[in-house]
Structure formats: C-alpha cells, structure tokens
Design a protein around this motif. Structure first.
Motif, PDB file in Angstrom:
ATOM      1  N   GLU A 170       0.847  -1.196   0.000  1.00  0.00           N
ATOM      2  CA  GLU A 170       0.000   0.000   0.000  1.00  0.00           C
ATOM      3  C   GLU A 170       0.882   1.246   0.000  1.00  0.00           C
ATOM      4  O   GLU A 170       1.761   1.399   0.855  1.00  0.00           O
ATOM      5  CB  GLU A 170      -0.904   0.042   1.245  1.00  0.00           C
ATOM      6  N   LYS A 319     -13.617  -2.285   2.702  1.00  0.00           N
ATOM      7  CA  LYS A 319     -12.781  -2.295   3.924  1.00  0.00           C
ATOM      8  C   LYS A 319     -13.364  -1.337   4.948  1.00  0.00           C
ATOM      9  O   LYS A 319     -13.554  -0.154   4.670  1.00  0.00           O
ATOM     10  CB  LYS A 319     -11.351  -1.896   3.560  1.00  0.00           C
ATOM     11  N   ARG A 360      -7.817  -8.286  13.780  1.00  0.00           N
ATOM     12  CA  ARG A 360      -6.815  -8.475  12.723  1.00  0.00           C
ATOM     13  C   ARG A 360      -6.381  -9.936  12.641  1.00  0.00           C
ATOM     14  O   ARG A 360      -5.951 -10.412  11.604  1.00  0.00           O
ATOM     15  CB  ARG A 360      -5.632  -7.545  12.945  1.00  0.00           C
TER      16      ARG A 360
HETATM   17  O1  LIG Z   1      -7.342   1.463   5.573  1.00  0.00           O
HETATM   18  C1  LIG Z   1      -6.291   1.116   6.033  1.00  0.00           C
HETATM   19  C2  LIG Z   1      -6.212   0.306   7.222  1.00  0.00           C
HETATM   20  C3  LIG Z   1      -5.331   0.930   8.279  1.00  0.00           C
HETATM   21  O2  LIG Z   1      -5.937   2.090   8.749  1.00  0.00           O
HETATM   22  C4  LIG Z   1      -5.213  -0.048   9.445  1.00  0.00           C
HETATM   23  O3  LIG Z   1      -5.979   0.151  10.375  1.00  0.00           O
HETATM   24  O4  LIG Z   1      -4.414  -0.962   9.407  1.00  0.00           O
HETATM   25  C5  LIG Z   1      -3.973   1.268   7.669  1.00  0.00           C
HETATM   26  C6  LIG Z   1      -4.109   2.170   6.464  1.00  0.00           C
HETATM   27  O5  LIG Z   1      -2.833   2.387   5.897  1.00  0.00           O
HETATM   28  C7  LIG Z   1      -5.018   1.555   5.439  1.00  0.00           C
HETATM   29  O6  LIG Z   1      -5.244   2.465   4.404  1.00  0.00           O
END
Ligand SMILES: O=C1C[C@@](O)(C(=O)O)C[C@@H](O)[C@@H]1O
Length: 646
Positions: A170, A319, A360
């Motif tokens: 990312e 997401k 997670r």
């Molecule tokens: O949307 C997400 C998830 C995130 O916010 C996380 O909670 O791990 C980390 C961000 O970089 C990513 O864009």
C-alpha cells in the motif's frame, strides 16, 4: 526517426525499433494513432525520447498538442512520458490529454507494457474479474502499508523481505513529504496542488516499481491510498483533496485504488464513475474509517457502513476500520462482515487500537500489516504478518497433510505453504482417510471410483489433484473431489501466446489427456498418438475428435507437446517442431531431442511444473499462490538433478 524529429512507429511488436520507424511522409499523411489495445505513448523532452527507444506507438508531445490532443484524449491507453526539465505548461497540457504517466528512465518501456496489460484487464461486472479478485483476496493474504515519506527509500533488499510476508504493497500517498508540504494536506486549491505533486509522485511510484523488479517481486500489486485526517490519514478533510490525489494514483497505473466512501454522494459517485470508466483495469477498494472510539458502532451501523463501502456496486472489495473500545468490538465488526451481503465482494473488517488487535487475527483476507523494517505502523493496532499467522496457527489454522509423489512438485508446494505461513506438510504418500488429509497431487488417472469427480476432470478424462471441498453445510464432512489442474494450467500458460495452428500431443496414456483437452481449446487442429482414445471413449475432448498423428503429418508450423515416451518417429517430429512443450512433468526424464527451429522449448519441464503447482495451490488454498518461491524450488530441484548427473 524523421528529419523533423517526429516519431511514428508502426504497430507490431515483432519488428525491431529501426524497422518500425516510419517515413515522415507516411506519418504526416495518415496521422494514425496506435490501435486502441496498444498504448499511445506521448513523449516530451530528451530523456523521455531516449527512454522509449524501441517502444512502438510513440508520438511527440508538441505534435500532439498541435494536431491530435482530442484523438489522444479518446485513446483508451494514452501514456505520457515527460522529462523532468520539459516545459511545465506543455507537460500540464499533455497531462490533460493523457490517462497514464510513466517516469523516463530504463524502466519506462517495461512500465508501458505493464500499463497496456493493466488497461486490458477484465472490466467491472465480468465474472472473470470477480474470480481474479477473490484469488487476490484469498485467505491469509496481507497488504503492507508503506509509511515512507519518499518511495525511493524502499530498497530492493527491503522489498525482498516484504515480499516474503505480504501479497500487496500500500502506497500511503498522503504520508509522502511532497504531498504533506502541499495544499492537499494544508487546505487550499487541491486541484492545483495535485498537478504540482503529480510528477514527483509518478517518479516515486516508478522508483518503487524499479526496486520491486530488482527484488524479484515486480508482479506484486500496488494499492494507492489518499487518506484524509478524519479517516486516520494526513490529507485535508475534503473530497477534492482526497480524490485529486487518488487520480494521481490512477495516472501511475496502480492495480488497486483505495476510495474513501465517507464523502457526499455527488463527489463520491462522480469520482467512482469517472475512475471506473477511464481506468477499467484498476480495481477499487471502497473504504471507511470510524476513528472516534466514543462513536458507538453497533452491528447494524457496521453493516450499513460496509454497504456504503461497496460504492453502489462498483467496489471490487470493501474495507471497514472502526476504533475499538474493548476486545468485544473485534467480534462485533467480524459478525457484521459475515452478515453484510456484499454480492461476493471480499470484505476487510478490522478495528483500530490495541483493543482491536483480535479483529486483525480474525480477518482472513488482505489484512493491513506493518513490518519490522518500516519506521512505524500506519495505524494503531497494526501487527506484522508473521505475528498474525503465528496467532492464527495457535488458534484456528490447523496443520494438514498433502500427498505429492513428484519430488519437484513436493518441494514447490512445501515452499508455498511455508511462504504463506501455513503449517501444512507435504509427504510422498498420504492416506486420504487420515484426519489431517489436506489434498493430493497424483499421476493423472481415471481410477477415480472413490472420488466426487469435478466437471473439469470428467471433461478432460483424468484426475490429477484431490481437493477437500466444502459442502453446502459447514457441519457436514468435507468431500474428496477429484479435479484436473494441468489442463487449466496449460490453458493459462499457452493461452497468452501466439500458437501455430496445429499441435501434436505425444503420449499414449492418461498423462496426455490434459494437454489434448487444453490444446483443443486453443488451436484448430490437435493430432494425438494413435491409441490414446478408444472409439467408444466418453472422455474424448468435447471440441471435436483429435486426429491421429500417423494419418496426417502436419505441413505448416506446429507445436509439439510431449506428454509421454517418444518413439523414433516421434523424436523425429519433435525435432522438426516450431515450438515445444515438455509436459512429461518429470525433470528427471531424458532430455528431449534438440529441435531445429524451436525456441528450445516454449515451455520446458520446469515451466510446466510451475504452472501445475500454481493451479494446485489455487485449488487447495483458494488464494493466489506465491509463484516466485515455487519457481525457485522447482529450479533448485532441476539444478540438483543436473549436478547429480554430472
Ligand atoms: O485502511 C487502512 C487500514 C489501516 O488504517 C489499518 O488500520 O491498518 C492502515 C491504512 O494504511 C489503510 O489504508
């Protein structure tokens, strides 16, 4: 190159750069742009011109502005390649006319080819796009949030380490220094600021891709994220800032784009509609953050937020990230994920903060992670992929045993399981009734009485893979399904290439069935060894009955696929073939006769084994397998055999 510096290259990649240069008279008269499936590359400045030497479909920038800006604007794959010192006004006008942008340099040509392929990927709504996305977002996949202030800080050594743990990178574009220093972060004219940072962002993405290629992970997809302050990011809280920077990511030709779904419908839908029509190859990840822990997100709200992330059906995946007050929120967000009906779009649903770490562990698809070699995590509560897999192994991912008789395949599968953190073991023989049985790779067979045979295997006429398949109800025991992996593997590997009209498949036993089936989908005439099919054979390929090679030796160019032992006349024919596929699935088999005209094996034994291993991993794990580690294992095995032979 014309005396006036005008470059029009004719279509057709097989010609050399010199041969594709067209006389100025021709180009001036016709003013034809490259065909729509090929990129129209617009160059400006010396560096840019030098970096596209040998690329077809190149047009000169000032010429475009003078004569064909509209034509270029309508071209589906127009790519700007501009030198850093080119006139700003000219570059800006060319940005307006083109869709994509690559940085000049040694990687420009590779990037142009990559963008061409990206733009041709199946568009929204196509079934194949959905199944590709499901593979990308298979179980135990991860994306790594890069928190660099400049992407050129990512070295090949670091990227090689990242590629051992994750499946996608990312780009947190809002964290880049050039973005933070602009009005995109501080507020102000977002469109102007996005124009200012565009060149720098494109160059950084180019540098990242170059380093990825050097690290051997050039195929890993990139997710581009422009995250606003109220969504856990650094951009000004305005849809203009967010979508203007997101558009820069689209120009860089990223595989995935994060689209914040929290903005007013007009801005959001306008952007999504524009993005999906102009950039059909880029997939959209609709996302939403609830950062305030005091904001109570019950299951109903979570489901509603997930539906908003679906972007009116245009998101390929969704997401949701919610701040957790305590560990129970992790469970709540996971329940919402399983309740929400998202029309098969993969769903990432996790919590922020230490209290949300459990979510997670439980979120199996594309979990965002950090890495020990990064300066810091992108969000509170992020863990690394190794830790998450260790926890999953302790809690619910159990060890399975796979039976793989071929040593080369066994090594490839063991390497793949290891790379993705699965505790599975691979053995030469395994009892299918064993509790821990996970699947098997077999010599192709029709001895399938104990199995539920898949339609594919029945159509091919051979089973080469056993898969544990989920039945409708999760409570009933899994079925052992007999499947065929080699046929789709060959179809995929050969389907992308230009093949001669005739193929001969050598081999008179069940090892030849899959190649015959695959080829009868790919070329008009397939000749087979006499005796491969009986007259009353139900499993002859559906697409016409292959003819015997003895009746009808080919006259024109032909492809030889060796799936069994060769007699003298077979060896003779293989030596005359234009292209050869070694489908004996055995790197220990004696070498094939040297061919006079072939490019010494279009697919050699190791390439075919890699395709087979890849397909079997897809069947067993329902995710995109780690090809690089499998290829390494197969090549190492082949090298060991050669050393032993010497
Ligand atoms: O949307 C997400 C998830 C995130 O916010 C996380 O909670 O791990 C980390 C961000 O970089 C990513 O864009």
């Amino acid at each position: 190159v014309s005396p006036r510096g005008l470059k029009w290259f004719v279509r057709g990649r097989s010609m050399s750069a010199a041969a594709t240069t067209v006389s100025p008279r021709y180009s001036e008269k016709t003013k034809v742009l490259p065909r729509s499936e090929e990129a129209c590359v617009v160059v400006v400045g010396k560096d840019a011109v030098a970096s596209v030497a040998g690329v077809t479909g190149v047009v000169e920038g000032s010429r475009v502005l003078a004569e064909s800006a509209n034509q270029v604007r309508e071209h589906p794959i127009s790519i700007l390649c501009a030198s850093e010192d080119a006139d700003e006004g000219v570059v800006e006008a060319l940005r307006d006319a083109t869709s994509y942008e690559v940085a000049p340099g040694p990687e420009a040509a590779a990037e142009i080819r990559r963008i061409e392929a990206l733009a041709r990927r199946p568009g929204l709504g196509q079934a194949i796009r959905k199944s590709e996305v499901r593979l990308d977002f298979g179980d135990d996949t991860f994306f790594l949030s890069l928190t660099y202030e400049d992407l050129s800080l990512a070295t090949p050594e670091t990227l090689r380490e990242f590629a051992k743990e994750v499946d996608m990178l990312e780009i947190r574009a809002d964290l880049l220094e050039c973005v933070q220093a602009s009005a995109l972060a501080g507020g102000g004219d977002a469109a102007a600021a996005a124009r200012d940072v565009c060149g720098s962002v494109v160059r950084q993405v180019g540098a990242l891709r170059a380093a990825m290629r050097a690290a051997g992970c050039g195929d890993m997809p990139l997710l581009f994220t422009a995250r606003s302050k109220n969504q856990c990011g650094a951009l000004a809280d305005s849809p203009e800032a967010v979508y203007a920077l997101a558009a820069v990511g689209l120009r860089a030709g990223v595989e995935w784009l994060d689209v914040e779904a929290n903005w007013p419908a007009l801005d959001k839908h306008g952007f999504v509609e524009w993005a999906s029509s102009r950039y059909p190859g880029t997939r959209l990840l609709g996302s939403q953050h609830v950062v305030d822990a005091d904001h109570d997100v019950g299951p109903k709200t979570a489901v509603r937020l997930l539906h908003a992330c679906a972007l009116g059906g245009r998101a390929d995946a969704v997401k949701l990230v919610v701040a957790a007050r305590d560990e129970r929120d992790s469970i709540a967000v996971r329940s919402a994920a399983s309740e929400a009906d998202l029309d098969d779009a993969p769903c990432v649903a996790i919590c922020l903060g230490d209290a949300g770490r459990l979510s997670r562990v439980l979120n199996r698809v594309m979990t965002p992670v950090t890495h020990r070699l990064l300066g810091g995590a992108a969000a509170p509560g992020q863990l690394d992929a190794k830790t998450l897999m260790a926890l999953r192994r302790q809690l619910f991912v159990s060890r399975k045993v796979f039976g793989v008789a071929s040593p080369a395949l066994a090594k490839a599968h063991a390497a793949a399981f290891d790379r993705v953190g699965l505790p599975h073991v691979v053995q030469e023989v395994v009892d299918p009734n064993d509790e821990a049985f996970g699947g098997a790779a077999l010599e192709p067979t029709r001895d399938w009485a104990d199995l539920v045979v898949s339609d594919k295997a029945a159509a091919v006429g051979a089973v080469d893979t056993i898969v544990l398949a989920d039945d409708q109800s999760r409570r009933s025991p899994k079925t052992r399904r007999g499947d065929n992996a080699l046929a789709p593997a060959l179809e995929r590997a050969l389907g992308a290439r230009r093949l001669p009209p005739t193929a001969i498949v050598f081999g008179a036993d069940s090892r030849a069935y899959a190649p015959v089936y695959a080829l009868s989908n790919l070329v008009p005439t397939v000749l087979v060894d006499p005796g491969l099919y009986r007259d009353d054979d139900d499993h002859r390929p559906r697409l016409g009955i292959p003819r015997s090679r003895d009746d009808d030796p080919p006259e024109g160019p032909f492809l030889a696929v060796v799936a069994g032992d060769l007699d003298a006349s077979g060896a003779d024919l293989v030596a005359r073939a234009d292209l050869v596929v070694d489908a004996r699935l055995d790197p220990r088999a004696p070498p094939l006769p040297a061919t006079a005209t072939a490019t010494a094996g279009l697919l050699d034994a190791t390439a075919v084994l890699l395709e087979l291993a890849d397909e079997q991993q897809r069947l067993w794990t329902s995710r995109r397998p780690p090809r690089v580690v499998m290829a390494e294992a197969i090549l190492l095995d082949a090298a060991t055999i050669q050393c032993d032979a010497h």
